[in-house]
Design a protein around this motif. Sequence first.
Motif, PDB file in Angstrom:
ATOM      1  N   ARG A 129      35.755  10.523  45.853  1.00 43.67           N
ATOM      2  CA  ARG A 129      34.785  10.345  44.763  1.00 43.67           C
ATOM      3  C   ARG A 129      35.487  10.476  43.406  1.00 43.67           C
ATOM      4  NH1 ARG A 129      31.032  13.753  46.447  1.00 43.67           N
ATOM      5  NH2 ARG A 129      31.996  15.515  45.404  1.00 43.67           N
ATOM      6  N   GLU A 130      36.356  11.451  43.261  1.00 41.37           N
ATOM      7  CA  GLU A 130      37.087  11.629  41.999  1.00 41.37           C
ATOM      8  C   GLU A 130      37.994  10.438  41.712  1.00 41.37           C
ATOM      9  OE1 GLU A 130      39.120  15.341  42.253  1.00 41.37           O
ATOM     10  OE2 GLU A 130      37.278  16.508  42.080  1.00 41.37           O
ATOM     11  N   ARG A 131      38.607   9.880  42.750  1.00 36.21           N
ATOM     12  CA  ARG A 131      39.480   8.724  42.574  1.00 36.21           C
ATOM     13  C   ARG A 131      38.669   7.510  42.105  1.00 36.21           C
ATOM     14  NH1 ARG A 131      40.504   4.236  44.760  1.00 36.21           N
ATOM     15  NH2 ARG A 131      39.196   4.580  46.556  1.00 36.21           N
ATOM     16  N   LEU A 187      35.783   7.546  40.497  1.00 38.33           N
ATOM     17  CA  LEU A 187      35.338   7.773  39.126  1.00 38.33           C
ATOM     18  C   LEU A 187      36.472   7.562  38.129  1.00 38.33           C
ATOM     19  CD1 LEU A 187      33.015  10.852  39.584  1.00 38.33           C
ATOM     20  CD2 LEU A 187      32.357   8.515  39.024  1.00 38.33           C
ATOM     21  N   ALA A 188      37.670   7.974  38.487  1.00 39.86           N
ATOM     22  CA  ALA A 188      38.816   7.787  37.600  1.00 39.86           C
ATOM     23  C   ALA A 188      39.112   6.302  37.406  1.00 39.86           C
ATOM     24  CB  ALA A 188      40.039   8.503  38.165  1.00 39.86           C
ATOM     25  N   GLU A 189      38.875   5.486  38.439  1.00 40.14           N
ATOM     26  CA  GLU A 189      39.094   4.047  38.312  1.00 40.14           C
ATOM     27  C   GLU A 189      38.030   3.404  37.414  1.00 40.14           C
ATOM     28  OE1 GLU A 189      39.140   2.348  42.202  1.00 40.14           O
ATOM     29  OE2 GLU A 189      41.094   3.177  42.695  1.00 40.14           O
ATOM     30  N   LEU A 190      36.784   3.895  37.492  1.00 38.16           N
ATOM     31  CA  LEU A 190      35.696   3.296  36.723  1.00 38.16           C
ATOM     32  C   LEU A 190      35.660   3.769  35.267  1.00 38.16           C
ATOM     33  CD1 LEU A 190      32.802   3.521  39.319  1.00 38.16           C
ATOM     34  CD2 LEU A 190      34.033   1.479  38.593  1.00 38.16           C
ATOM     35  N   LEU A 191      36.222   4.896  34.985  1.00 32.81           N
ATOM     36  CA  LEU A 191      36.119   5.485  33.648  1.00 32.81           C
ATOM     37  C   LEU A 191      36.609   4.580  32.520  1.00 32.81           C
ATOM     38  CD1 LEU A 191      35.211   7.990  32.143  1.00 32.81           C
ATOM     39  CD2 LEU A 191      37.497   8.921  32.455  1.00 32.81           C
ATOM     40  N   ARG A 250      36.514  18.038  51.446  1.00 36.27           N
ATOM     41  CA  ARG A 250      37.609  17.910  50.486  1.00 36.27           C
ATOM     42  C   ARG A 250      38.031  16.450  50.343  1.00 36.27           C
ATOM     43  NH1 ARG A 250      42.881  17.706  49.706  1.00 36.27           N
ATOM     44  NH2 ARG A 250      43.626  17.679  51.816  1.00 36.27           N
ATOM     45  N   VAL A 251      38.122  15.743  51.470  1.00 37.62           N
ATOM     46  CA  VAL A 251      38.516  14.334  51.440  1.00 37.62           C
ATOM     47  C   VAL A 251      37.467  13.502  50.706  1.00 37.62           C
ATOM     48  CG1 VAL A 251      38.841  12.292  52.909  1.00 37.62           C
ATOM     49  CG2 VAL A 251      39.957  14.449  53.496  1.00 37.62           C
TER      50      VAL A 251
END
Length: 58
Positions: free
Chosen positions: A19-21, A23-27, A13-14
């Motif tokens: 990984r989601e964090r 990707l959200a920064e790179l988007l 989960r961590v």
Amino acid sequence: MRGTRQKSREARRVRRLERERRLAELLPHTPPAAGPVVLRAGWGGRAAGAAFAAGMLL
């Protein structure tokens, strides 16, 4: 056994949240795709598909 499974689940989960964090920064900085995104099988996937189809026919 139960404690180990819980730790493993929490670790996954961590990692997923991290990984989601990222990707959200790179988007916002990622340019859009120039054309349609297409996923195709390589030679290994095609060979496996052909072998599977031949096996089913035989």
